[in-house]
Enzyme design. Structure first.
Site, PDB file in Angstrom:
ATOM      1  N   GLU A 468       0.856  -1.181   0.000  1.00  0.00           N
ATOM      2  CA  GLU A 468       0.000   0.000   0.000  1.00  0.00           C
ATOM      3  C   GLU A 468       0.893   1.232   0.000  1.00  0.00           C
ATOM      4  OE1 GLU A 468      -3.925   1.682   2.390  1.00  0.00           O
ATOM      5  OE2 GLU A 468      -3.165  -0.343   2.721  1.00  0.00           O
ATOM      6  N   ASP A 475      -5.271  10.699   6.677  1.00  0.00           N
ATOM      7  CA  ASP A 475      -4.238  10.519   7.688  1.00  0.00           C
ATOM      8  C   ASP A 475      -3.480  11.817   7.939  1.00  0.00           C
ATOM      9  OD1 ASP A 475      -5.000   7.961   6.515  1.00  0.00           O
ATOM     10  OD2 ASP A 475      -3.392   7.080   7.688  1.00  0.00           O
ATOM     11  N   GLU A 742      -2.112   0.929  13.344  1.00  0.00           N
ATOM     12  CA  GLU A 742      -3.275   1.326  12.552  1.00  0.00           C
ATOM     13  C   GLU A 742      -4.568   1.051  13.312  1.00  0.00           C
ATOM     14  OE1 GLU A 742      -5.016   0.527   8.055  1.00  0.00           O
ATOM     15  OE2 GLU A 742      -3.797  -1.014   9.019  1.00  0.00           O
ATOM     16  N   HIS A 763       1.335   3.303  11.649  1.00  0.00           N
ATOM     17  CA  HIS A 763       0.460   4.344  11.102  1.00  0.00           C
ATOM     18  C   HIS A 763       0.525   5.545  12.047  1.00  0.00           C
ATOM     19  CE1 HIS A 763      -1.476   1.878   8.071  1.00  0.00           C
ATOM     20  NE2 HIS A 763      -2.412   2.793   7.851  1.00  0.00           N
TER      21      HIS A 763
END
Length: 910
Positions: A468, A475, A742, A763
């Site tokens: 990804e 974000d 995440e 993340h």
């Protein structure tokens, strides 16, 4: 203070803090500098390469984003810039090289050179070597006449350059990832020291990278931007008479397969050291068996050629493993103690043809590398030994997200393992720090820092490890204020916003990630994600006080708000279409992360209010009164629609979730103070009902603690921040996290990985809480764009005995550091030159207009041991507030300092 005491601590060009001024793309770059004091005036001197010296005197208050005070630069022009306090003969700053790159497309007179105009999709491609030979004598250049040599370059793919066997720079993955259809970045490299008299060689390593390699999820896409991999390179020499010679390389290029036999950003790199043509980029090498490349005319590729707006990607540091162990199957496992973006560097001795394989993963699961979350990003590198003794190697054109690595077929025992992890990301200067008496909070803050580092690899991505690694707009929208506190990320974000505007114009709306890939994700306008077009430029303005980013992004900003206004039918109520809502609400099922408890259209309409308000403020700042009036009208309609659709007269919010209430509080959506007060009471109830565990997703988490603090629930905010049971920030810390996850439950308490197919351990979005730690816990905040006014208002709690935050902002270092010793509270602050501060102590006393310098304040507060403990769960799925009122239940009290602890206030300024 005497003039001699004024020290110039740093000088930089716009968006290039910590970077030299070579190859800039602006004829009139703006200047900034930080000094130890403010003199009567400044002197700025620019000594041009032709020997002409220009000097100007500037007012003392001008140190930030100062307009270029000299004649504009033309392509290739440069000189040395320095600054000092006026008439201070000994106080010049260290000279800064300022030199323009090729500012106009017409300055480029070379084609793309391609060793591979096309390649089969679906299989990994190799890397390539390119070389071109030229001779100073054949160009008629007498010995000693070359003053400067510059390589101007870019690529379809990623490249590393060499001149006469010497690397041109330490940049990694150049020229980086942009929306290649619209923008292609170029680099300017100083190769003067590498040029020799007589024959010279320019060499290039070249590979697919993002341009035509596999990128994206759901199987990924090949050849997204083109079928070719190609080099664009122009070499110019400046002679001692000022004349410029462009070295004619068009017909000099040849190519050969490189030792990189296959490479992909997701898959990894395989390198066969036996295949390296020794001396390939040096004069005298026999290249008769090399092939002629394909020439691709530059005019066939209309993308703008632009200089970088920010620093390059580099190897920032090297980590040694904290543990090395032999495991079942003959592998050797390495634990580097930190989750990073980067790759390994190995020092190995092995027989010729022996292959060592390097496996990577973020976590361990069931005693093995946890590779399932990587999906199709296999993340395996391989090195085939040449058999020449000690060999050192690191992959060149791939990157992995990992903490753990395993060596397969290592030719030796544990004692022979010599491996480092190289941390790779954009070379941004660090600007923000936090420390407290709570070890868990300190680790949490470092986790946020590391997640930002690992996801700022040329552009702000969601994750660095799986298939990804995309520039998700939502974000960075929620994280931008925190990002700008932690690092000088302005250049990176400025470039990314240019891509956003270009993609937006092409798509008709802001894509959910930028650069956009058609890899299966819904391509529809989405609130909180598309709103990045407005909010990220606004946050850059708030941090820097620079309206130029608003001017540059104005069309993009207005296009987004106008689009949402049309989608809402002019009513302000955006209640149709695809929405992500409060993405990754912890109560959502693993296979449906968008199934939030918060109404998605409530989120959409709330964001519509916010971005329309920002547009009105932006129009006012830029003197566009007609637009200001129009956007205030749009904001008012959206606000009225929100109140009508989602608020009750008493202040209840539809969905009745922490996210819905927090949005209404932080976005100022209530009609009356009484509504906000009652909503604040309900918000405290809601977080208490959930035992102060997180119940918010990507939209609610960045603002939940701020909302609690705003309505008097500072103790509730601390209870939420310091919760260590799942889901919570400190649960991750307790599970050994070194980056932000995440999902709140990316790893379950038993050590297994979340069963969903979307699980990352790196993340930054949920790490936006670090901003709260700076602004509220430590108390360091700004009160005016550019940091010219600070608001320092620490809110102690949670049993903390001390906390501090520092920010090296546009005017220099600002700090807020407090400690509690019994009931005595001491606050030490540093206000940078050019700023003033307002101080708000925990007992309610204030001091305004505090000047630059170091100051100390004291007051009396409650002892840290008296901070309220987290209460037991009060309402487990209990009745609504009105139902409890009918049953005779009183309101839940809003947290407030005990008045008895706020007596005998003493304030002192040192």
């Amino acid at each position: 203070m005497t003039r001699e005491e004024v020290r110039i601590e740093s000088v930089w060009l716009e968006n290039r803090r910590g970077v030299d001024g070579l190859g800039i793309g602006e004829p009139r770059p703006r200047l900034s500098w930080i000094a130890s004091a403010a003199p009567d005036a400044w002197e700025v001197e620019f000594r041009r390469d032709d020997g002409v010296v220009h000097a100007v005197r500037l007012p003392a208050e001008r140190t930030r984003l100062v307009d270029w005070p000299f004649d504009g630069l033309r392509s290739r022009e440069g000189g040395q810039l320095r600054v000092r306090a006026a008439e201070d003969a000994g106080g010049w700053s260290t000279p800064l090289r300022v030199e323009a790159g090729l500012l106009d497309r017409d300055d480029w007179s070379v084609p793309f050179i391609s060793p591979s105009p096309a390649a089969p999709a679906g299989t990994l491609r190799p890397g390539y070597l390119l070389r071109a030979t030229w001779d100073t004598a054949e160009l008629g250049i007498a010995p000693g006449r070359i003053l400067r040599a510059r390589v101007y370059s870019s690529a379809h793919g990623v490249s590393d350059l060499e001149v006469n066997g010497r690397p041109v720079s330490d940049d990694v993955l150049s020229p980086g990832w942009t929306s290649y259809r619209h923008r292609l970045r170029t680099q300017t490299s100083d190769v003067t020291a590498s040029i020799v008299e007589g024959r010279n060689v320019v060499g290039a390593w070249l590979a697919d990278g993002w341009y035509r390699g596999r990128i994206g999820f759901d199987g990924g896409l090949w050849d997204v931007y083109g079928t070719d991999v190609a080099l664009l390179l122009q070499l110019e020499l400046t002679l001692d008479d000022g004349s410029i010679v462009r070295v004619p390389l068009e017909d000099a290029w040849s190519w050969h397969p490189s030792p990189i036999t296959e490479v992909g950003l997701y898959e990894g790199e395989r390198y066969d050291a036996r295949l390296l043509p020794v001396g390939w980029s040096t004069p005298g090498f026999d290249d008769r068996d090399w092939s002629s490349p394909t020439v691709l005319p530059l005019e066939d590729f209309p993308a703008r050629l632009e200089a970088p707006t920010g620093p390059p990607v580099r190897v920032i540091e090297a980590l040694r493993p904290v543990a090395v162990e032999a495991i079942e199957g003959g592998r050797i496992r390495l634990d580097f103690g930190q989750n990073i973006s980067g790759r390994l560097r190995i020092n190995v001795r092995g027989p010729g043809g022996h292959e060592v394989r390097l496996h990577h993963a973020e976590v361990l699961e069931n005693g093995a590398l946890g590779v399932r979350p990587l999906r199709a990003a296999v993340s395996i590198d391989a090195y085939v030994c040449a058999g020449s003794g000690l060999e050192t190697w690191t992959p060149r054109f791939t990157i992995h997200g990992f903490r753990y690595a395993e060596l397969e077929h290592w030719p030796g025992d544990l004692d022979s393992v010599d491996v480092e992890a190289l941390v790779v990301h954009t070379d941004m200067p660090r600007t923000g720090w936090f420390e407290s008496s709570h070890a868990g909070l300190n680790r949490l803050h470092e986790n946020v820092v590391w997640s930002m580092r690992d996801n700022f690899v040329d552009l702000p991505t969601d994750c660095p490890q799986r298939d990804e690694r995309l520039g998700w707009t939502g974000d960075i929208q929620v994280f931008a204020p925190t990002a700008l506190r932690l690092y000088a990320a302005h250049g990176t974000l400025t470039g990314w916003l240019r891509d956003l505007a270009a993609e937006q114009a092409e798509q008709g709306h802001v894509p959910n990630f930028v650069p956009w890939l058609e890899c299966g994700f819904p391509n529809f306008p989405t609130a909180a994600w598309g709103d990045a077009a407005v909010i990220v430029p606004w946050e850059l303005y708030q941090h820097d006080g620079d309206t130029r980013v608003l001017e540059a992004q104005y069309e993009s900003m207005t296009s987004w708000v106008d689009l949402v206004d049309r989608l809402a039918g002019g009513t302000g109520l955006w209640n149709t279409g695809f929405q992500l809502g409060d993405w990754l609400d912890p109560a959502a099922p693993p296979d449906n992360p968008g199934q939030s408890h918060t109404d998605k259209h409530l989120v959409a309409t709330a964001y519509h209010v916010r971005t329309a308000r920002i547009m009105a403020e932006t129009a006012a700042l830029l003197g566009r009164s007609g637009d200001e009036e129009r956007y205030r009208g749009i904001a008012d309609r959206a606000l009225a629609a929100f109140r009508s659709e989602y608020l009750s007269p008493s202040g209840r919010v539809v969905s009745d979730t922490p996210t819905s209430v927090a949005l209404a509080i932080v976005f100022d959506l209530f009609a009356t103070p009484e509504q906000e007060r009652r909503a604040g009471e309900r918000l405290i109830e809601l977080v208490a009902e959930n035992d102060f565990r997180i119940s918010t997703g990507f939209v609610g988490t960045p603002i939940i603690c701020d909302a609690l603090a705003r309505i008097g629930g500072i103790d509730a905010a601390y209870h939420l921040l310091l919760q260590d049971e799942m889901p919570s920030w400190l649960y991750q810390v307790g599970m050994g996290a070194t980056t932000i996850w995440e999902r709140w439950d990316s790893m379950l308490p038993d050590g297994t990985v979340n069963p969903g197919d979307m699980t990352s351990f790196n993340h930054y979005a949920l790490g936006a809480i670090a901003g709260f730690m700076h602004r509220i816990v430590a108390g360091l905040d700004t009160a005016a764009p550019g940091g010219t006014a600070l608001r320092i208002a620490p809110r102690p709690g949670g049993g903390l005995t001390h906390a501090s935050a520092s920010h090296d902002g546009p005017l220099g270092l600002a700090t807020s550091s407090w400690r509690r010793e019994g009931t005595r509270f001491t606050l030490d602050v540093v206000v940078p030159v050019g700023a003033t501060a307002s101080i708000e102590l925990p007992d309610g006393s204030t001091v305004d207009d505090v000047p630059a310098g170091r100051h100390s304040f004291t007051c009396t507060v409650r002892d840290a041991a008296s901070d309220p403990a987290r209460p037991p769960k009060r309402w487990r799925g209990g009745p609504h507030e009105d139902e409890r009122a009918e049953a005779g239940a009183g309101p839940v009290a809003v947290d407030a300092p005990d008045a008895a602890d706020a007596t005998d206030t003493a304030v002192s300024v040192a």
